[in-house]
Design a protein around this motif. Structure first.
Motif, PDB file in Angstrom:
ATOM      1  N   PRO A  95       7.678  38.478   2.282  1.00 21.27           N
ATOM      2  CA  PRO A  95       6.934  39.108   1.199  1.00 21.27           C
ATOM      3  C   PRO A  95       7.072  40.624   1.240  1.00 21.27           C
ATOM      4  N   ALA A  96       7.012  41.242   0.071  1.00 22.92           N
ATOM      5  CA  ALA A  96       7.057  42.694   0.011  1.00 22.92           C
ATOM      6  C   ALA A  96       5.755  43.256   0.565  1.00 22.92           C
ATOM      7  N   PRO A  97       5.807  44.443   1.177  1.00 28.14           N
ATOM      8  CA  PRO A  97       4.553  45.067   1.624  1.00 28.14           C
ATOM      9  C   PRO A  97       3.609  45.283   0.441  1.00 28.14           C
ATOM     10  N   LYS A  98       2.320  45.217   0.707  1.00 25.76           N
ATOM     11  CA  LYS A  98       1.321  45.434  -0.340  1.00 25.76           C
ATOM     12  C   LYS A  98       0.856  46.889  -0.322  1.00 25.76           C
ATOM     13  N   ILE A  99       0.820  47.492  -1.511  1.00 21.32           N
ATOM     14  CA  ILE A  99       0.276  48.840  -1.664  1.00 21.32           C
ATOM     15  C   ILE A  99      -1.216  48.701  -1.944  1.00 21.32           C
ATOM     16  N   ALA A 100      -2.040  49.362  -1.137  1.00 24.67           N
ATOM     17  CA  ALA A 100      -3.484  49.170  -1.240  1.00 24.67           C
ATOM     18  C   ALA A 100      -4.230  50.496  -1.180  1.00 24.67           C
ATOM     19  N   ILE A 101      -5.431  50.484  -1.761  1.00 20.07           N
ATOM     20  CA  ILE A 101      -6.297  51.661  -1.820  1.00 20.07           C
ATOM     21  C   ILE A 101      -7.727  51.149  -1.994  1.00 20.07           C
ATOM     22  N   GLY A 102      -8.707  52.019  -1.933  1.00 17.87           N
ATOM     23  CA  GLY A 102     -10.090  51.616  -2.117  1.00 17.87           C
ATOM     24  C   GLY A 102     -10.439  51.342  -3.570  1.00 17.87           C
ATOM     25  N   GLN A 103     -11.490  50.561  -3.780  1.00 17.52           N
ATOM     26  CA  GLN A 103     -11.899  50.182  -5.127  1.00 17.52           C
ATOM     27  C   GLN A 103     -12.321  51.374  -5.988  1.00 17.52           C
ATOM     28  N   GLY A 104     -12.682  52.467  -5.356  1.00 17.17           N
ATOM     29  CA  GLY A 104     -13.080  53.655  -6.109  1.00 17.17           C
ATOM     30  C   GLY A 104     -11.971  54.247  -6.950  1.00 17.17           C
ATOM     31  N   ILE A 105     -10.733  53.784  -6.777  1.00 20.69           N
ATOM     32  CA  ILE A 105      -9.626  54.285  -7.592  1.00 20.69           C
ATOM     33  C   ILE A 105      -9.887  54.060  -9.079  1.00 20.69           C
ATOM     34  N   ARG A 106     -10.671  53.040  -9.416  1.00 22.92           N
ATOM     35  CA  ARG A 106     -10.968  52.780 -10.827  1.00 22.92           C
ATOM     36  C   ARG A 106     -11.680  53.957 -11.468  1.00 22.92           C
ATOM     37  N   ASP A 107     -12.636  54.543 -10.743  1.00 22.13           N
ATOM     38  CA  ASP A 107     -13.349  55.701 -11.268  1.00 22.13           C
ATOM     39  C   ASP A 107     -12.404  56.894 -11.412  1.00 22.13           C
ATOM     40  N   VAL A 108     -11.532  57.080 -10.436  1.00 22.45           N
ATOM     41  CA  VAL A 108     -10.577  58.194 -10.489  1.00 22.45           C
ATOM     42  C   VAL A 108      -9.638  58.012 -11.678  1.00 22.45           C
ATOM     43  N   GLN A 109      -9.164  56.798 -11.884  1.00 22.80           N
ATOM     44  CA  GLN A 109      -8.285  56.535 -13.027  1.00 22.80           C
ATOM     45  C   GLN A 109      -8.986  56.825 -14.354  1.00 22.80           C
ATOM     46  N   SER A 110     -10.215  56.400 -14.473  1.00 21.83           N
ATOM     47  CA  SER A 110     -10.954  56.630 -15.718  1.00 21.83           C
ATOM     48  C   SER A 110     -11.124  58.123 -15.975  1.00 21.83           C
ATOM     49  N   THR A 111     -11.466  58.859 -14.929  1.00 20.43           N
ATOM     50  CA  THR A 111     -11.672  60.303 -15.068  1.00 20.43           C
ATOM     51  C   THR A 111     -10.397  61.003 -15.511  1.00 20.43           C
ATOM     52  N   PHE A 112      -9.300  60.712 -14.836  1.00 20.20           N
ATOM     53  CA  PHE A 112      -8.073  61.459 -15.115  1.00 20.20           C
ATOM     54  C   PHE A 112      -7.313  60.916 -16.319  1.00 20.20           C
ATOM     55  N   LYS A 113      -7.566  59.690 -16.705  1.00 20.63           N
ATOM     56  CA  LYS A 113      -6.988  59.237 -17.972  1.00 20.63           C
ATOM     57  C   LYS A 113      -7.487  60.110 -19.110  1.00 20.63           C
ATOM     58  N   SER A 114      -8.763  60.454 -19.072  1.00 22.41           N
ATOM     59  CA  SER A 114      -9.336  61.321 -20.094  1.00 22.41           C
ATOM     60  C   SER A 114      -8.811  62.742 -19.973  1.00 22.41           C
ATOM     61  N   ILE A 115      -8.769  63.278 -18.756  1.00 20.11           N
ATOM     62  CA  ILE A 115      -8.336  64.665 -18.559  1.00 20.11           C
ATOM     63  C   ILE A 115      -6.898  64.867 -19.020  1.00 20.11           C
ATOM     64  N   PHE A 116      -6.022  63.920 -18.689  1.00 20.53           N
ATOM     65  CA  PHE A 116      -4.604  64.046 -19.034  1.00 20.53           C
ATOM     66  C   PHE A 116      -4.254  63.376 -20.363  1.00 20.53           C
ATOM     67  N   ASN A 117      -5.244  62.766 -20.998  1.00 19.42           N
ATOM     68  CA  ASN A 117      -5.004  62.066 -22.264  1.00 19.42           C
ATOM     69  C   ASN A 117      -3.803  61.130 -22.118  1.00 19.42           C
ATOM     70  N   LEU A 118      -3.878  60.264 -21.118  1.00 17.17           N
ATOM     71  CA  LEU A 118      -2.774  59.361 -20.822  1.00 17.17           C
ATOM     72  C   LEU A 118      -2.620  58.309 -21.910  1.00 17.17           C
ATOM     73  N   GLU A 119      -1.501  57.609 -21.875  1.00 13.33           N
ATOM     74  CA  GLU A 119      -1.178  56.610 -22.888  1.00 13.33           C
ATOM     75  C   GLU A 119      -2.306  55.597 -23.026  1.00 13.33           C
ATOM     76  N   PRO A 120      -2.573  55.113 -24.229  1.00 11.57           N
ATOM     77  CA  PRO A 120      -3.710  54.213 -24.448  1.00 11.57           C
ATOM     78  C   PRO A 120      -3.704  52.968 -23.568  1.00 11.57           C
ATOM     79  N   ASP A 121      -2.516  52.464 -23.233  1.00  9.89           N
ATOM     80  CA  ASP A 121      -2.469  51.232 -22.449  1.00  9.89           C
ATOM     81  C   ASP A 121      -2.463  51.488 -20.938  1.00  9.89           C
ATOM     82  N   PHE A 122      -2.717  52.739 -20.511  1.00 11.31           N
ATOM     83  CA  PHE A 122      -2.849  52.995 -19.079  1.00 11.31           C
ATOM     84  C   PHE A 122      -4.110  52.297 -18.582  1.00 11.31           C
TER      85      PHE A 122
END
Length: 295
Positions: A95-122
């Motif tokens: 199996p390929a190695p798994k890339i992992a991080i803490g669940q708090g990444i969801r909050d970080v993604q939400s914050t920076f999606k707005s700041i950078f005005n990322l693509e709608p389907d991000f």
């Protein structure tokens, strides 16, 4: 308690410590906080440093099970996808190695999606990563137990990994003569970081502490390893006798003097995607954004 073998690697351009951590009995390993070469002036990326991590894995006969991020870094770009793809191609039977991080990444993604005005389907559900760790979750590297300790404050997604007699703290703690991480990024909170550090200080004093960044203050050589006891006694920001009120004042005063990290904008945009670059635009080129007058 089994002592994992720790191979530190220093990425001088960003002051980052990346690690290969292995169970010596099973030769199973994890790579923690791998850095990608990136020149912010030219926009050129490279994998020379990441290949040193691969060389370490190959020369020791390790099998990489996990690629672990302590948080979505603001000072270097992650080499996780390059490592995952390269390692899987070298061993397609496993199996390929798994890339992992803490669940708090969801909050970080939400914050920076707005700041950078990322693509709608991000997606802001963390689905770019193979696994999101909950606070207190336990897994294994070979036969060595790993405990996930949520340590928010520097960022809302920060976690530390206790692996055997070691703890990998990301940016939450620096070397004692450098103190602690800044808390002025979106989602940062000095009081939360103080509480997180108190959790880390509950570990045995002999616990080996490995930091993600060191810049060699006052001309000393960069270092990566300290201990819980040394941090409690000598950390210039949080040591025995320092109250939460005092720490927040120290941290807030210092943060007000710090410049924006050189790679903040490219690093965050890439790292919230688990190290993947943004999708190419209609001319076939990928772009990173710089928000004007936002920070």
């Amino acid at each position: 308690m089994t002592r994992p073998v720790v191979h530190p690697h220093y990425h001088a351009d960003s002051g980052t410590w990346s690690y290969v951590v292995a169970d010596p009995q099973t030769r199973t390993s994890a790579i923690i906080d791998p850095a990608l070469d990136f020149d912010g002036k030219s926009g050129r990326s490279g994998t020379s440093f990441a290949k040193k991590l691969l060389d370490c894995v190959a020369s020791n006969g390790y099998r990489v099970q996990w690629i672990l991020e302590t948080h979505a870094h603001a000072d270097h770009l992650s080499a996780a996808p390059f490592l995952k793809n390269t390692l899987h191609k070298a061993d397609v039977s496993g199996p390929a190695p798994k890339i992992a991080i803490g669940q708090g990444i969801r909050d970080v993604q939400s914050t920076f999606k707005s700041i950078f005005n990322l693509e709608p389907d991000f997606a802001t559900d963390g689905s770019q990563f193979d696994h999101l760790f909950a606070d207190g979750e336990r897994f294994r590297i070979g036969e060595i137990d790993v405990d996930v300790i949520a340590t928010p404050g520097h960022t809302s997604d920060s976690v530390s990994y206790r692996i055997g007699d070691c703890v990998f703290v990301g940016d939450s703690l620096l070397m004692p003569d450098s103190g602690t991480a800044r808390c002025d990024f979106p989602g940062g909170d000095a009081a939360r970081l103080f509480a997180s550090i108190q959790r880390l200080y509950q570990l045995p004093e002999t616990t080996r502490v490995f930091v993600c960044h060191d810049y060699g203050p006052n001309g000393r050589e960069p270092r990566c390893e300290t201990s819980i006891g040394e941090q409690e006694d000598h950390n210039i920001h949080v040591r025995d006798g320092v109250s939460e009120h005092d720490y927040v004042a120290i941290r807030s005063t210092r943060d007000a003097t710090l410049p924006v990290p050189t790679l903040l904008f490219p690093a965050v945009q890439v790292n919230i995607r688990a190290g993947e670059l943004p999708p190419a635009e209609n001319n076939g080129t990928r772009f990173l954004k710089i928000p004007i007058d936002r920070f």
